[in-house]
Design a protein around this motif. Sequence first.
Motif, PDB file in Angstrom:
ATOM      1  N   THR A 127       0.833  -1.206   0.000  1.00  0.00           N
ATOM      2  CA  THR A 127       0.000   0.000   0.000  1.00  0.00           C
ATOM      3  C   THR A 127       0.864   1.252   0.000  1.00  0.00           C
ATOM      4  O   THR A 127       0.593   2.212  -0.732  1.00  0.00           O
ATOM      5  CB  THR A 127      -0.928   0.001   1.230  1.00  0.00           C
ATOM      6  N   ARG A 128       1.901   1.251   0.795  1.00  0.00           N
ATOM      7  CA  ARG A 128       2.777   2.417   0.842  1.00  0.00           C
ATOM      8  C   ARG A 128       3.473   2.639  -0.496  1.00  0.00           C
ATOM      9  O   ARG A 128       3.606   3.778  -0.957  1.00  0.00           O
ATOM     10  CB  ARG A 128       3.818   2.264   1.954  1.00  0.00           C
ATOM     11  N   SER A 129       3.916   1.569  -1.145  1.00  0.00           N
ATOM     12  CA  SER A 129       4.551   1.698  -2.450  1.00  0.00           C
ATOM     13  C   SER A 129       3.581   2.271  -3.479  1.00  0.00           C
ATOM     14  O   SER A 129       3.948   3.127  -4.291  1.00  0.00           O
ATOM     15  CB  SER A 129       5.065   0.335  -2.930  1.00  0.00           C
ATOM     16  N   CYS A 130       2.341   1.781  -3.425  1.00  0.00           N
ATOM     17  CA  CYS A 130       1.314   2.286  -4.334  1.00  0.00           C
ATOM     18  C   CYS A 130       1.074   3.775  -4.104  1.00  0.00           C
ATOM     19  O   CYS A 130       1.007   4.569  -5.050  1.00  0.00           O
ATOM     20  CB  CYS A 130       0.028   1.486  -4.150  1.00  0.00           C
ATOM     21  N   LEU A 131       0.969   4.178  -2.840  1.00  0.00           N
ATOM     22  CA  LEU A 131       0.699   5.576  -2.518  1.00  0.00           C
ATOM     23  C   LEU A 131       1.893   6.468  -2.845  1.00  0.00           C
ATOM     24  O   LEU A 131       1.704   7.630  -3.240  1.00  0.00           O
ATOM     25  CB  LEU A 131       0.326   5.706  -1.041  1.00  0.00           C
ATOM     26  N   ASP A 132       3.096   5.954  -2.685  1.00  0.00           N
ATOM     27  CA  ASP A 132       4.275   6.756  -3.027  1.00  0.00           C
ATOM     28  C   ASP A 132       4.211   7.213  -4.474  1.00  0.00           C
ATOM     29  O   ASP A 132       4.509   8.373  -4.788  1.00  0.00           O
ATOM     30  CB  ASP A 132       5.557   5.952  -2.793  1.00  0.00           C
ATOM     31  N   TYR A 133       3.820   6.280  -5.353  1.00  0.00           N
ATOM     32  CA  TYR A 133       3.734   6.643  -6.766  1.00  0.00           C
ATOM     33  C   TYR A 133       2.498   7.496  -7.044  1.00  0.00           C
ATOM     34  O   TYR A 133       2.564   8.492  -7.780  1.00  0.00           O
ATOM     35  CB  TYR A 133       3.715   5.396  -7.634  1.00  0.00           C
ATOM     36  N   PRO A 175      -7.780   7.855  -2.476  1.00  0.00           N
ATOM     37  CA  PRO A 175      -8.203   8.582  -1.261  1.00  0.00           C
ATOM     38  C   PRO A 175      -8.463   7.659  -0.081  1.00  0.00           C
ATOM     39  O   PRO A 175      -8.046   7.949   1.046  1.00  0.00           O
ATOM     40  CB  PRO A 175      -9.470   9.316  -1.715  1.00  0.00           C
ATOM     41  N   ARG A 176      -9.136   6.540  -0.325  1.00  0.00           N
ATOM     42  CA  ARG A 176      -9.430   5.620   0.773  1.00  0.00           C
ATOM     43  C   ARG A 176      -8.158   4.921   1.247  1.00  0.00           C
ATOM     44  O   ARG A 176      -7.995   4.693   2.459  1.00  0.00           O
ATOM     45  CB  ARG A 176     -10.464   4.587   0.330  1.00  0.00           C
ATOM     46  N   LEU A 177      -7.252   4.590   0.340  1.00  0.00           N
ATOM     47  CA  LEU A 177      -5.995   3.982   0.748  1.00  0.00           C
ATOM     48  C   LEU A 177      -5.192   4.929   1.643  1.00  0.00           C
ATOM     49  O   LEU A 177      -4.543   4.495   2.602  1.00  0.00           O
ATOM     50  CB  LEU A 177      -5.162   3.592  -0.475  1.00  0.00           C
ATOM     51  N   LEU A 206      -6.793   4.769   5.075  1.00  0.00           N
ATOM     52  CA  LEU A 206      -6.480   3.502   5.750  1.00  0.00           C
ATOM     53  C   LEU A 206      -5.028   3.469   6.208  1.00  0.00           C
ATOM     54  O   LEU A 206      -4.729   2.966   7.293  1.00  0.00           O
ATOM     55  CB  LEU A 206      -6.762   2.327   4.809  1.00  0.00           C
ATOM     56  N   TYR A 207      -4.136   3.991   5.378  1.00  0.00           N
ATOM     57  CA  TYR A 207      -2.726   3.989   5.754  1.00  0.00           C
ATOM     58  C   TYR A 207      -2.491   4.857   6.992  1.00  0.00           C
ATOM     59  O   TYR A 207      -1.736   4.482   7.894  1.00  0.00           O
ATOM     60  CB  TYR A 207      -1.873   4.480   4.588  1.00  0.00           C
ATOM     61  N   ASP A 208      -3.147   6.005   7.048  1.00  0.00           N
ATOM     62  CA  ASP A 208      -3.036   6.867   8.230  1.00  0.00           C
ATOM     63  C   ASP A 208      -3.631   6.171   9.457  1.00  0.00           C
ATOM     64  O   ASP A 208      -3.080   6.255  10.562  1.00  0.00           O
ATOM     65  CB  ASP A 208      -3.748   8.203   7.986  1.00  0.00           C
ATOM     66  N   GLN A 209      -4.773   5.504   9.271  1.00  0.00           N
ATOM     67  CA  GLN A 209      -5.395   4.787  10.389  1.00  0.00           C
ATOM     68  C   GLN A 209      -4.491   3.653  10.870  1.00  0.00           C
ATOM     69  O   GLN A 209      -4.371   3.410  12.075  1.00  0.00           O
ATOM     70  CB  GLN A 209      -6.758   4.228   9.956  1.00  0.00           C
TER      71      GLN A 209
END
Length: 292
Positions: free
Chosen positions: A29-35, A49-51, A54-57
């Motif tokens: 998930t973090r790799s996906c969000l980094d890009y 947006p939802r990812l 969730l990552y923050d949670q």
Amino acid sequence: MFTAKFDTFSDLQLNLPPKHKPFEIVLSTRSCLDYELSRPPEERLPQTPRLIELYDQWNASDEDRSEGESQRAEAAEEVEQLDQALTRCVRHIRKTIDAAYPHSPAKAKAWGFPSKSSTKNILLPRNRQEHLKVLDKYIAKEQSRPEEERFTSPPLAEVIEIRDELQRQLKVRSLAQARREDGATISNAITLEMYDLLQGAVVYLLNFRFNNKLTVKLEKWGFEVVARRNAAEEEEAETAPATDAPAEAAAAPEPAPAAAAPETTSTNGAYTNGSSNGSLDLMPDEMLNGQE
């Protein structure tokens, strides 16, 4: 269960993180969000947006779990030291009472100590609960006596302090353990939803960005894309003997059939949507420790 297939004759294979490994899901998930966060907002995936939420949670729940574990560990150390102090204190009290009533060991019952009828010896408690029970009875007995008649060794105030502090640290440890477990449970639930959204992101990319064709460009979002092995290669890999096995292993009896492997969403030119209703184990050690 819903299953969708894309590009079934591709030479590539897409592997999502194993559903039973929450830490790998978080890393993916973090790799996906980094890009995704490096791209203009209008070009981002609908799942982004939802990812992010969730990552923050997950980070918040993991921090709560980590703090709970830290508090539990500190309290556990305190409990260990207080257990030793408790044992020493009870034995000190026993010697004091034994010296005060050398010919009447039964009198020790008034301070919480039973005596053995055959030997008349004062018996010692065997576990923490019994030790605390003795201290409760001893404290109550001493407080009921005039101050000038109380035993001076050990001091009553010291006995009370040991008992009260041990009880307090036991409660702190219990609450911290519950906090740690709650944090891990919440984190696991979050990774289940992350897993579903990652699957949705793959489907969206294949549908709307890559014309339903597997491509190494998916690696930009952190997805693993590897060369697909043919049936002969897979069979050879499964039947190849282990090179580091001991010679006598050949004579060993045939092992029992292995249990079914845990679910992993793998796309051999296809995409499979696994069910998210299953339960997860608690976080692995590396995840619990916040390691990357």
